[in-house]
Design an enzyme around this catalytic site. Structure first.
Site, short mmCIF file in Angstrom:
data_model
loop_
_atom_site.label_atom_id
_atom_site.label_comp_id
_atom_site.label_asym_id
_atom_site.label_seq_id
_atom_site.Cartn_x
_atom_site.Cartn_y
_atom_site.Cartn_z
N LYS A 1 -29.85 95.86 -62.06
CA LYS A 1 -28.59 96.11 -61.38
C LYS A 1 -27.48 95.42 -62.18
O LYS A 1 -27.56 94.22 -62.44
CB LYS A 1 -28.64 95.53 -59.96
CG LYS A 1 -27.54 96.02 -59.03
CD LYS A 1 -27.70 97.50 -58.68
CE LYS A 1 -26.75 97.94 -57.59
NZ LYS A 1 -27.10 97.36 -56.28
N HIS A 2 -26.50 96.18 -62.59
CA HIS A 2 -25.39 95.65 -63.39
C HIS A 2 -25.90 94.90 -64.63
O HIS A 2 -25.46 93.80 -64.95
CB HIS A 2 -24.50 94.74 -62.54
CG HIS A 2 -23.89 95.43 -61.37
ND1 HIS A 2 -23.21 96.62 -61.48
CD2 HIS A 2 -23.90 95.12 -60.04
CE1 HIS A 2 -22.80 97.00 -60.29
NE2 HIS A 2 -23.21 96.12 -59.40
N ASN B 1 -25.61 81.97 -67.95
CA ASN B 1 -26.79 81.11 -67.97
C ASN B 1 -27.91 81.74 -67.16
O ASN B 1 -27.68 82.15 -66.01
CB ASN B 1 -26.46 79.74 -67.40
CG ASN B 1 -25.61 78.89 -68.34
OD1 ASN B 1 -25.88 78.80 -69.51
ND2 ASN B 1 -24.57 78.26 -67.77
N HIS C 1 -24.88 87.20 -73.78
CA HIS C 1 -23.54 87.23 -73.19
C HIS C 1 -23.02 88.65 -73.00
O HIS C 1 -23.57 89.57 -73.56
CB HIS C 1 -22.57 86.44 -74.07
CG HIS C 1 -22.88 84.96 -74.08
ND1 HIS C 1 -23.37 84.32 -75.19
CD2 HIS C 1 -22.79 84.04 -73.10
CE1 HIS C 1 -23.56 83.04 -74.90
NE2 HIS C 1 -23.21 82.84 -73.65
#
Length: 529
Positions: free
Chosen positions: A280-281, A423, A529
């Site tokens: 999800k996302h 993180n 990231h």
């Protein structure tokens, strides 16, 4: 300047003969004279078409194994001459240069040759020279000349000729020219990228990225953003090479999330057993192995049922009916797998909005590749994160060593953490995620969020203890302080895997010992990231 110009003479020189005869027949029927070279001329003659050799036009034979055949003023003059320029017309007459109104060229199959793993010299021989030179010449002179570099444009060319009584419009020629320059640009990019790798240049002075349009998307991440999907020509199994069997057109976010899901599940080899990843996302909300694909899906789903709603599901084995039946119980955007049996397809057919993608196998997580990220005024390039850790790579730093069961779960958690936004904190128990904390500015917050989710999910499942009780935990980077590790211990984790390397490693190790945790260091981090 008149907008319409007739097509009376065409030069055809193609490596890909797809649609060639039909195109040539259609041009001949419209009174277009055909010039051609080598294999293309042979193919046309064998089809009974009248064609004139370029060698006859230039007065020079093809030579040097075909390396020299079209690099001649009678070819390039015919392509570059401005038809309304008296000086150009005079030069054409003086040197007997005939105008070429249409150029049909597709290039030597350099990209395909590289993909097949050919040796250096073979790749060099498949670098086209005359083709790109002619394409660029014709494209530059698009005021008068049509240049076709893709088989997909053959029908459009014939339709344009029919619509304009054997002529083409300036706008049409402009579009052809733009496509032509993009093709030669992509071709040169492929050559330079291959050569940089071949000679070991990891950071060449100039780097070019190219792609072929796969689809224009309805919008990007948000409705106000325009977007499109391009293919880079590699054959790696995944969303770009998958076949969509049903459902609406994929959106920008669908493509991004499906790629994340399939790359994650590809970490688990089909021969090692069924595995499922729910995304999800772009973050995993559940990943698990199981004795069956249905069990793997169910265990992944039970990690975070709320987030799984409207998610992307990736499987590492052929989708079967039992698993399809379970998946169909909730709304799912996309399911991607290396196959689906007919019974599974029939079940999904009732879910019209569900997109089912079938890939040509699983991706190899060890494949070398580059990743790109745009920044203002440039872009960053790096190797794909292919970092992998095995049992011998782990360093036990606590008084208690992990059990064999804990070690298996630690490696599973570490693999999943590589695919979670930093993180990243991942709790795992018995080969299934039981809590995922992603994308927080503080590592301790990721620990808390993942633990909190496990409590919520336990309550939803009617359990008295949080899912993280008796789990192991992975951290994608070192713990800068002991607080994150202690949070994981409070959540019920019994073992930890992390890179190490903090100034306070000794403090963190001491805290682990005092909490009775086993901890191993990898010496490798997985920032994402």
């Amino acid at each position: 300047m008149t907008d319409l110009h007739p097509v009376r003479r065409a030069l055809i020189s193609v490596s890909d003969k797809t649609g060639l005869i039909a195109l040539a027949q259609a041009l001949t029927a419209r009174g277009v004279e055909l010039l051609s070279t080598g294999g293309s001329a042979k193919t046309l003659r064998e089809a009974g078409l009248e064609v004139r050799d370029v060698a006859e036009v230039t007065g020079f034979p093809e030579m040097m194994d075909g390396r020299v055949k079209t690099l001649h003023p009678k070819v390039h003059g015919g392509l570059l001459a401005l038809r309304d320029n008296p000086e150009h017309k005079s030069a054409m007459e003086a040197h007997q240069i005939g105008a070429i109104d249409l150029l049909v060229v597709n290039l030597y199959p350099f990209e395909e040759t590289v993909t097949k793993g050919a040796d250096y010299d073979t790749c060099i021989e498949n670098i086209d020279i005359g083709g790109p030179a002619m394409i660029r010449a014709a494209a530059k002179n698009h005021r008068f000349v049509n240049v076709v570099v893709d088989v997909e444009d053959y029908d459009a060319l014939l339709a344009e000729l029919d619509a304009n009584d054997g002529q083409t419009s300036y706008g049409f020629r402009q579009r052809l020219a733009q496509t032509a320059y993009a093709r030669t640009g992509a071709y040169d990019a492929a050559v330079s990228t291959w050569m940089a790798a071949a000679i070991g240049d990891e950071a060449p002075r100039r780097r070019v990225v190219a792609g072929t349009l796969a689809q224009t998307l309805r919008y990007g991440e948000n409705p106000h953003q325009k977007a499109a999907f391009y293919l880079d020509g590699t054959k790696r199994p995944g969303v770009a090479t998958a076949q969509q069997l049903q459902g609406k057109e994929l959106s920008y976010n669908n493509i991004n999330d499906t790629d994340a899901a399939f790359e994650l599940v590809s970490e688990f080899l089909p021969n090692d057993g069924p595995a499922c990843a729910i995304i999800k996302h772009a973050n995993p909300c559940g990943v698990a192995r199981g004795a069956t694909l249905t069990e793997a899906y169910g265990r992944a789903f039970d990690c975070d049922r709320t987030s799984a709603f409207g998610g992307i599901i990736a499987l590492n084995q052929v989708l079967d009916a039992a698993t399809a039946e379970e998946i169909s119980q909730i709304f799912t955007e996309v399911v991607i797998a290396p196959g689906a049996d007919q019974a599974a397809r029939d079940i999904f057919a009732k879910k019209k909005n569900l997109r089912l993608l079938i890939t040509p196998g699983m991706a190899n997580p060890a494949d070398a590749a580059l990743t790109f990220r745009q920044v203002s005024g440039g872009f960053l390039v790096q190797d794909k994160d292919n970092g992998h850790i095995d049992l011998p790579d782990l360093k036990v730093v606590t008084k208690r060593a992990p059990t064999d069961k804990e070690l298996a779960d630690l490696l599973f958690a570490w693999t999943v953490a590589k695919h979670v936004k930093s993180n990243a904190i991942v709790y795992v128990k018995d080969g299934a995620t039981v809590g995922v904390g992603a994308g927080q500015m503080s590592r301790v917050d990721s620990c808390r969020i993942a633990a909190r989710k496990s409590v919520d999910m336990a309550e939803a499942l009617g359990l008295t203890a949080p899912l993280t009780q008796g789990s192991v935990v992975a951290s994608d980077a070192f713990f800068p302080f002991a607080d994150g590790l202690l949070t994981a211990a409070e959540a019920g984790a019994t073992a930890v895997i992390q890179p190490g390397g903090s100034m306070r490693d000794d403090e963190v190790i001491k805290a682990a010992d005092e909490a009775g945790l086993a901890m191993v260091l990898t010496g490798m981090r997985h920032f994402r990231h």
